[in-house]
Scaffold this motif. Structure first.
Motif, PDB file in Angstrom:
ATOM      1  N   SER A 110       1.167  -1.513  -0.033  1.00 34.14           N
ATOM      2  CA  SER A 110      -0.317   0.266  -0.414  1.00 34.14           C
ATOM      3  C   SER A 110       0.253   0.993   0.329  1.00 34.14           C
ATOM      4  N   LEU A 111       1.743   1.106   0.316  1.00 36.05           N
ATOM      5  CA  LEU A 111       3.046   2.255   0.689  1.00 36.05           C
ATOM      6  C   LEU A 111       3.706   3.045  -0.279  1.00 36.05           C
ATOM      7  N   ALA A 112       4.149   1.444  -1.256  1.00 29.66           N
ATOM      8  CA  ALA A 112       4.778   1.970  -2.362  1.00 29.66           C
ATOM      9  C   ALA A 112       3.566   2.361  -3.598  1.00 29.66           C
ATOM     10  N   GLY A 113       1.909   1.971  -4.008  1.00 32.83           N
ATOM     11  CA  GLY A 113       1.375   2.200  -4.477  1.00 32.83           C
ATOM     12  C   GLY A 113       1.392   4.509  -4.254  1.00 32.83           C
ATOM     13  N   ILE A 114       0.984   4.290  -3.465  1.00 32.52           N
ATOM     14  CA  ILE A 114       0.751   5.356  -2.999  1.00 32.52           C
ATOM     15  C   ILE A 114       2.263   6.065  -3.644  1.00 32.52           C
ATOM     16  N   PHE A 115       3.102   6.010  -3.185  1.00 30.95           N
ATOM     17  CA  PHE A 115       4.617   6.685  -4.417  1.00 30.95           C
ATOM     18  C   PHE A 115       4.461   6.462  -6.001  1.00 30.95           C
ATOM     19  N   ASP A 116       3.494   5.682  -6.025  1.00 27.70           N
ATOM     20  CA  ASP A 116       3.358   5.257  -7.362  1.00 27.70           C
ATOM     21  C   ASP A 116       1.688   5.840  -8.394  1.00 27.70           C
ATOM     22  N   THR A 117       1.285   6.484  -7.462  1.00 27.58           N
ATOM     23  CA  THR A 117      -0.132   7.405  -7.869  1.00 27.58           C
ATOM     24  C   THR A 117       0.228   8.484  -8.709  1.00 27.58           C
ATOM     25  N   ASP A 118       1.073   8.752  -9.175  1.00 26.21           N
ATOM     26  CA  ASP A 118       1.821   9.653 -10.387  1.00 26.21           C
ATOM     27  C   ASP A 118       3.084   9.719 -10.069  1.00 26.21           C
ATOM     28  N   GLU A 119       3.891  10.232 -10.747  1.00 28.95           N
ATOM     29  CA  GLU A 119       5.925  10.626 -11.358  1.00 28.95           C
ATOM     30  C   GLU A 119       5.256  11.709  -9.583  1.00 28.95           C
ATOM     31  N   GLY A 120       4.590  12.192  -9.948  1.00 30.56           N
ATOM     32  CA  GLY A 120       4.989  13.854  -8.905  1.00 30.56           C
ATOM     33  C   GLY A 120       4.711  13.571  -7.408  1.00 30.56           C
ATOM     34  N   ALA A 121       4.694  11.994  -7.106  1.00 29.41           N
ATOM     35  CA  ALA A 121       4.177  11.668  -5.861  1.00 29.41           C
ATOM     36  C   ALA A 121       5.354  11.053  -5.545  1.00 29.41           C
ATOM     37  N   ARG A 122       6.338  10.734  -6.068  1.00 29.68           N
ATOM     38  CA  ARG A 122       7.568  10.799  -5.242  1.00 29.68           C
ATOM     39  C   ARG A 122       9.193  11.867  -5.287  1.00 29.68           C
ATOM     40  N   TYR A 123       8.223  13.066  -5.280  1.00 29.14           N
ATOM     41  CA  TYR A 123       8.792  13.888  -5.159  1.00 29.14           C
ATOM     42  C   TYR A 123       8.104  15.062  -4.033  1.00 29.14           C
ATOM     43  N   ILE A 124       8.778  15.447  -3.767  1.00 27.81           N
ATOM     44  CA  ILE A 124       9.106  16.859  -2.326  1.00 27.81           C
ATOM     45  C   ILE A 124       8.480  17.865  -2.836  1.00 27.81           C
ATOM     46  N   GLY A 125       7.061  18.245  -2.393  1.00 23.93           N
ATOM     47  CA  GLY A 125       5.806  19.344  -2.919  1.00 23.93           C
ATOM     48  C   GLY A 125       6.214  20.485  -1.220  1.00 23.93           C
ATOM     49  N   GLU A 126       7.119  19.984  -0.248  1.00 19.62           N
ATOM     50  CA  GLU A 126       6.452  20.802   1.335  1.00 19.62           C
ATOM     51  C   GLU A 126       7.862  20.718   1.720  1.00 19.62           C
ATOM     52  N   PHE A 127       8.238  21.818   2.547  1.00 22.42           N
ATOM     53  CA  PHE A 127       9.095  21.594   3.528  1.00 22.42           C
ATOM     54  C   PHE A 127       8.659  22.563   4.618  1.00 22.42           C
ATOM     55  N   ALA A 128       7.939  22.186   5.613  1.00 27.85           N
ATOM     56  CA  ALA A 128       8.007  23.045   6.875  1.00 27.85           C
ATOM     57  C   ALA A 128       7.694  22.977   8.155  1.00 27.85           C
ATOM     58  N   PHE A 129       8.242  24.124   8.961  1.00 35.32           N
ATOM     59  CA  PHE A 129       8.594  24.306  10.778  1.00 35.32           C
ATOM     60  C   PHE A 129       7.391  24.126  10.871  1.00 35.32           C
ATOM     61  N   GLY A 130       7.112  22.783  11.880  1.00 33.32           N
ATOM     62  CA  GLY A 130       5.479  22.896  13.210  1.00 33.32           C
ATOM     63  C   GLY A 130       5.835  23.909  14.339  1.00 33.32           C
ATOM     64  N   LEU A 131       4.519  25.059  14.380  1.00 36.77           N
ATOM     65  CA  LEU A 131       5.565  25.696  14.775  1.00 36.77           C
ATOM     66  C   LEU A 131       4.293  26.458  16.640  1.00 36.77           C
TER      67      LEU A 131
END
Length: 379
Positions: free
Chosen positions: A270-291
């Motif tokens: 299931s985990l691998a399936g999430i990252f195979d949803t589309d090519e963009g799922a294998r790249y990072i879209g956000e980096f954030a600080f929790g505050l």
């Protein structure tokens, strides 16, 4: 007598988060059976001069439908809801789940159809860029169990977290926002993480109660192909009705080239399936600080966990339009790493300067974002 805290929260959502103006259409989408806050939202939208619309969703009905719905059926539903969403100026998603695992038995194939042909066009492509939106969970017994609290104690905690002085919080975020806007190179080092990436030219965004409640983060995005290294997330990562533990990702040239998690073969699949949803799922879209200074421990709910004080999230999938690294995906999975010593410790360096160690900001300019200072400021 109605709890005054619901009225206060509805006022925050309508007047601060969505900023409903006279004549605007506001969709209130309720996931589950809830009355108290929904009623207050309707009244608050009308009081602001807007037109409220209410849509109620039921996860158990949705799961039963999705298991047998083909692509054409999902596309048809998305076409209807996307057309309606286009007519909305504001959106409030109120999520109440009696059991967060109600969707857990949905097959990976059915879930992928839903994400790709419904969630992406209706929410990622329409609601997110074209409405003033905010999403939140509703406090109930199931959510209290996730937090290991009694129902009453959790309700008190919930309103303490949500009915927060977000305008003051927003001003306290300014120094970090400015630092990230001019920053270039990030390095993260800890027991379970070794990452480096560029944020040059990406800018940054303050999340100060206008999109999520609770809120409290500042985010940017890595240059898409710049991420190198690995991370093993040390908090639970819920997605699509399942919860993944100890998710490990390894990156080369920005792309996830290796993924694993605790659990058996089916969960790994299931985990691998999430990252195979589309090519963009294998790249990072956000980096954030929790505050958020009141949120200190994970409870398996993303809207809370991604705001944990002394944490960061590193998000596979879609990047936001206001901090766009060019990565587009039907997936946007906020996965959280806590930096405090009891979780193994961690350092974040920006352009060769140590800015956070073990969850505590180091530079003088960022001292106002440490938990003690924020508690004094926002209460």
């Amino acid at each position: 007598m109605a709890d005054i805290r619901y009225k206060e929260l509805a006022g925050l959502l309508v007047n601060y988060s969505m900023k409903v103006q006279p004549g605007e259409n506001a969709l209130i989408e309720v996931f589950g059976q809830e009355e108290a806050l929904t009623k207050e939202l309707i009244k608050a939208v009308y009081a602001a001069g807007g037109r409220p619309f209410v849509m109620v969703q039921n996860d158990r009905f949705r799961k039963l439908w999705l298991e047998q719905a083909d692509e054409q059926a999902v596309r048809l539903l998305a076409e209807r809801d996307r057309a309606f969403m286009r007519q909305m100026d504001c959106y409030c998603g109120l999520r109440l789940a009696e059991n967060k695992y109600d969707m857990a038995e949905l097959s990976d194939e059915a879930n992928e159809r839903f994400v790709q042909f419904y969630a992406a066009p209706v929410h990622m492509q329409t609601r997110v860029p074209h409405t003033k939106w905010v999403v939140l969970r509703y406090p109930n017994a199931a959510m209290a169990q996730e937090a290991h609290m009694s129902t009453d104690a959790f309700a008190d905690y919930y309103f303490r977290v949500c009915n927060f002085d977000y305008p003051a919080f927003s001003k306290a975020m300014d120094p970090l926002h400015q630092l990230l806007c001019r920053g270039e190179r990030v390095q993260i080092r800890g027991r379970d993480v070794e990452l480096s990436f560029s944020i040059k030219g990406m800018g940054a965004v303050k999340c100060d109660g206008e999109k999520n409640i609770p809120d409290g983060e500042v985010y940017t995005a890595p240059v898409k192909d710049s991420v190198e290294g690995y991370i093993t997330y040390n908090t639970p990562s819920p997605e699509n009705g399942k919860t993944y533990e100890r998710v490990h990702l390894r990156f080369e040239r920005g792309r996830i080239v290796e993924c694993s998690c605790a659990g058996g073969e089916e969960l790994q699949k299931s985990l691998a399936g999430i990252f195979d949803t589309d090519e963009g799922a294998r790249y990072i879209g956000e980096f954030a600080f929790g505050l958020h200074p009141i949120i200190t421990e994970p409870m398996g709910d993303t809207l809370f966990d991604e705001k944990i004080s002394g944490s960061f999230h590193f998000t596979p999938g879609n990047s936001y339009d206001d901090c766009d690294n060019g990565n587009k995906s039907a997936v946007h999975w906020d996965m959280v790493y806590i930096m405090r010593p009891e979780y193994g410790g961690c350092e974040i360096w920006l352009d060769g300067e140590l800015i956070q160690k073990d969850g505590v900001f180091v530079p003088d300019s960022l001292q106002g974002l440490n938990a003690g200072a924020l508690k004094k400021l926002c209460f």
